[in-house]
Write a protein that holds these residues in place. Structure first.
Motif: not given
Length: 133
Positions: A87-98
């Motif tokens: 979902g959006p929240e965990q995807t945002a966390e993953y992409c933040a550092s990549r």
């Protein structure tokens, strides 16, 4: 002079396939998309997709499609499925550092006939929204 066209892939609305949401621009990247638009079934008036959340064992709800641009096809394919489930929240966390990973999640909006786009690490070099009219 006008810029040269770039390789791209059109993004269609999951609710109205004849309507384009925009275009993904690919240059030395791979694209993967996961969703349950064509692999689903209905039971007791409720639609169930084929992607299951391993935390619950139930079909994922709340995301229509997840599309990923990544350096390799293997990454794009694996991450599109993972992001669909996360979902959006965990995807945002993953992409933040990549920064090399871009993700677009198409989710239901407040209005039943509309969608909400969640874009991570997209700019004009990776995404061009559809122009109305």
């Amino acid at each position: 002079a006008a810029p040269l066209p770039r390789p791209g892939r059109s993004a269609a609305s999951p609710l109205r396939p004849e309507e384009r949401l925009g275009e993904f621009l690919l240059v030395n990247q791979a694209l993967g998309t996961s969703g349950s638009g064509t692999q689903s079934f209905e039971h007791d008036g409720r639609r169930y997709g084929h992607l299951l959340d391993p935390r619950t064992g139930r079909p994922v709800e709340g995301v229509f499609t997840a599309t990923v641009l990544a350096p390799t096809a293997a990454e794009a394919d694996a991450l599109s499925t993972a992001f669909y489930i996360m979902g959006p929240e965990q995807t945002a966390e993953y992409c933040a550092s990549r920064p090399e990973i871009a993700a677009m999640l198409v989710c239901p909006a407040d209005a039943e006939s509309d969608v909400r786009l969640h874009a991570f690490n997209f700019d004009e070099t990776r995404w061009r929204p559809a122009v109305d009219g």
